[in-house]
Design an enzyme around this catalytic site. Structure first.
Site, short mmCIF file in Angstrom:
data_model
loop_
_atom_site.label_atom_id
_atom_site.label_comp_id
_atom_site.label_asym_id
_atom_site.label_seq_id
_atom_site.Cartn_x
_atom_site.Cartn_y
_atom_site.Cartn_z
N ARG A 56 63.56 -41.34 -62.46
CA ARG A 56 62.43 -42.27 -62.50
C ARG A 56 62.08 -42.51 -63.97
O ARG A 56 61.76 -41.58 -64.69
CB ARG A 56 61.23 -41.68 -61.76
N HIS A 80 53.53 -48.06 -66.80
CA HIS A 80 53.04 -46.70 -67.01
C HIS A 80 52.14 -46.71 -68.25
O HIS A 80 52.45 -46.11 -69.28
CB HIS A 80 54.23 -45.75 -67.17
N GLU A 107 49.61 -44.10 -61.58
CA GLU A 107 48.28 -43.51 -61.72
C GLU A 107 47.22 -44.48 -62.23
O GLU A 107 46.69 -44.31 -63.34
CB GLU A 107 48.35 -42.29 -62.65
N ASN A 150 51.89 -38.34 -57.38
CA ASN A 150 51.97 -37.49 -58.57
C ASN A 150 51.03 -36.31 -58.36
O ASN A 150 49.87 -36.50 -58.00
CB ASN A 150 51.54 -38.25 -59.83
N TYR A 164 50.02 -32.10 -59.66
CA TYR A 164 50.23 -30.98 -60.59
C TYR A 164 49.43 -29.73 -60.28
O TYR A 164 49.88 -28.63 -60.51
CB TYR A 164 49.84 -31.43 -62.01
N GLU A 200 56.06 -37.41 -59.47
CA GLU A 200 55.87 -36.47 -60.59
C GLU A 200 55.31 -35.16 -60.09
O GLU A 200 54.43 -35.16 -59.22
CB GLU A 200 54.85 -36.99 -61.62
C1 GCO Z 1 51.24 -38.97 -65.41
C2 GCO Z 1 51.49 -38.84 -66.63
C3 GCO Z 1 52.58 -38.22 -67.33
C4 GCO Z 1 52.09 -36.99 -68.01
C5 GCO Z 1 52.15 -35.85 -67.05
C6 GCO Z 1 51.73 -34.54 -67.64
O1 GCO Z 1 51.78 -39.92 -64.85
O2 GCO Z 1 50.41 -38.17 -65.05
O3 GCO Z 1 51.89 -40.07 -66.60
O4 GCO Z 1 52.90 -39.23 -68.17
O5 GCO Z 1 52.83 -36.73 -69.11
O6 GCO Z 1 51.29 -36.10 -65.97
O7 GCO Z 1 50.41 -34.61 -68.03
#
Ligand code: GCO
Length: 478
Positions: free
Chosen positions: A77, A123, A169, A309, A311, A380
């Protein structure tokens, strides 16, 4: 023994974004973007750096593809720099053939290497001219038309691409770009720091415009390109896992739900259900724009897949005070520790990131249930490591913490699939260390170490080699 549970055609691979890796800001006719400008404002980026060189990927796509091949990745991607395609950005501005040629070759080279491209159209790196000309993302009439035109240029130029992501995002561009000022263009809702109209309305206007622009691009794709090229199109949304701070307090339970609504449902409810979430309408009132029938016809039903996405997770505690107009979370607090002193996950280099795989599992199921089991591509997921940048290279390459992160998150995903979620792909963030926006180069997210002082030379870390075998063990063979 793990039982393979992921579908045979599950796509796994790695993700990057143009401004974070490419460098070469003035090459072959590229115009300036809002991020080029933002990075030059003293104090905006932790190490006062910029994406001027980054990983120099503009000149090293061959090396990047070799890295992908080494991992066994099936997909990549990446995002396209609007400023390389239309340097001034607008629908009446010239198109830059050199920019198109660069991405067409990247797509061809990936396909030759057996790697499926997933392309993010936007992006965050808006051509700066559009910001100067009419206020960029704030201008519904102009910006959504310019975006739709830019998307059409890409659909036309890259017919071999079968996975399109309209936006990455939108929450970040809306809130971080137009409320906290942490990201370009750096507007803030604190009126003492901003002279741009009633800025506590800005993030909601921008969010609305994202939805309309997304809907316009999807309509063009479905009517003019999908019939001949096949392919799918969707938007990528970010959202953290949530746990009520006190699970026995109904107000904390409601606040946790509200947090998801203010991040995910802000965009996903209009797309899947045709309206904004009731909790946002209740708090924001007429700050939240309303949909005209034409807008709604564009937005509702506009996702072929859900791009996720993800985390981290948070404990959520409700607030009893009335919400401030500039509050964008839903009148609640996010915490890393629960009422019982339990910590949500280990520290990383990123203040906002604490790994918690269970939160990922639960959120996949929450999205599945709320949006009627859409196909989901995780576009992501990844982690930084506390103090990684200060270690000698040999130690950076032994990134066991990141190996454990992917192991936990990918198994959590497999569990969610076992429980009925339709997850079809996972793109690890990131193929390599890169420009981490306001955190500059101090925070590394890559499965590949990039030696910024040593000519951008790439060294795969342990995690680069661990992800392939992990997916091998979880993907069904027939
Ligand atoms: C996202 C961010 C990434 C960041 C990643 C880490 O899409 O959130 O685009 O570009 O680098 O999330 O923080």
């Amino acid at each position: 023994m793990t039982t393979p549970v992921l579908p045979k055609d599950f796509l796994w691979g790695f993700a990057t974004a143009s401004y974070q890796i490419e460098g070469a800001p003035e090459e072959d006719g590229r115009g300036p973007s809002i991020w080029d400008k933002f990075c030059k404002i003293p104090g905006k980026i932790a190490d006062n750096s910029s994406g001027d060189v980054a990983c120099d990927s503009y000149h090293r796509t061959g090396e990047d593809i070799a890295l992908l091949k080494e991992t066994g990745a099936q997909a990549y991607r990446f995002s396209i720099s609007w400023s390389r395609i239309i340097p001034l950005g607008g629908r009446r501005d010239p198109i830059n053939q050199a920019g198109i040629a660069y991405y067409a070759k990247l797509v061809d080279d990936l396909l030759d290497a057996g790697i499926v491209p997933l392309v993010t159209i936007f992006h965050w790196d808006l051509p700066d001219e559009l910001d100067k000309r009419y206020g960029g993302l704030l201008n519904k009439e102009e910006w959504t038309e310019d975006y739709a035109h830019y998307a059409r240029v890409l659909f036309e130029a890259l017919p071999k691409v079968k996975y399109w992501i309209t936006f990455n995002e939108p929450w970040c561009s809306s809130i971080l770009g137009h409320s906290t000022g942490l990201f370009a263009p750096g507007h803030t809702s604190d009126r003492s720091k901003s002279d741009v109209g009633d800025s506590s309305r800005e993030p909601w206007l921008v969010g609305h415009n994202f939805l309309i622009a997304h809907g316009k691009a999807v309509k063009i794709y479905r009517e003019e390109f999908k019939p001949k090229n096949g392919g799918q199109i969707g938007i990528t949304l970010n959202g953290d896992g949530v746990y009520p701070w006190d699970p026995s307090d109904p107000l904390d339970v409601q606040a946790a739900e509200r947090k998801l609504e203010f991040s995910i449902s802000w965009f996903a409810d209009p797309i899947y259900h045709g309206h904004y979430p009731a909790s946002m309408i209740a708090q924001l009132g007429d700050r939240l724009p309303s949909f005209t029938p034409e807008d709604l016809a564009l937005v509702q039903g506009s996702n072929d897949f859900y791009g996720m996405n993800h985390y981290t997770a948070n404990y959520i505690k409700h607030k009893t005070t009335p919400a401030d107009p500039a509050d964008f979370l839903g009148n609640l607090e996010t915490l890393f520790s629960s009422k019982n002193g339990e910590v949500i996950g280990p520290e990383t280099q990123s203040v906002w990131l604490r790994p918690n795989p269970q939160g990922f599992h639960d959120l996949i199921l929450w999205i599945s249930n709320r949006y009627n089991h859409p196909p989901i591509y995780v576009t992501e997921s990844g982690t930084s490591l506390k103090g990684e940048n200060d270690l000698p290279r040999e130690e950076i390459l032994e990134d066991d913490f990141r190996v454990a992160y992917f192991d936990g998150y990918v198994r959590a995903l497999a569990d969610a699939v076992r429980e009925g979620a339709d997850v079809r792909g996972y793109m690890a963030w990131s193929l390599m260390d890169n420009f981490e926006w306001a955190e500059g180069y101090e925070t590394r997210f890559g499965v590949t170490f990039v030696d910024y002082e040593g000519g951008q030379k790439r060294y795969p870390k342990k995690s680069a080699k661990a992800i392939g075998p992990l997916f091998e063990s979880l993907i069904k063979k027939d």
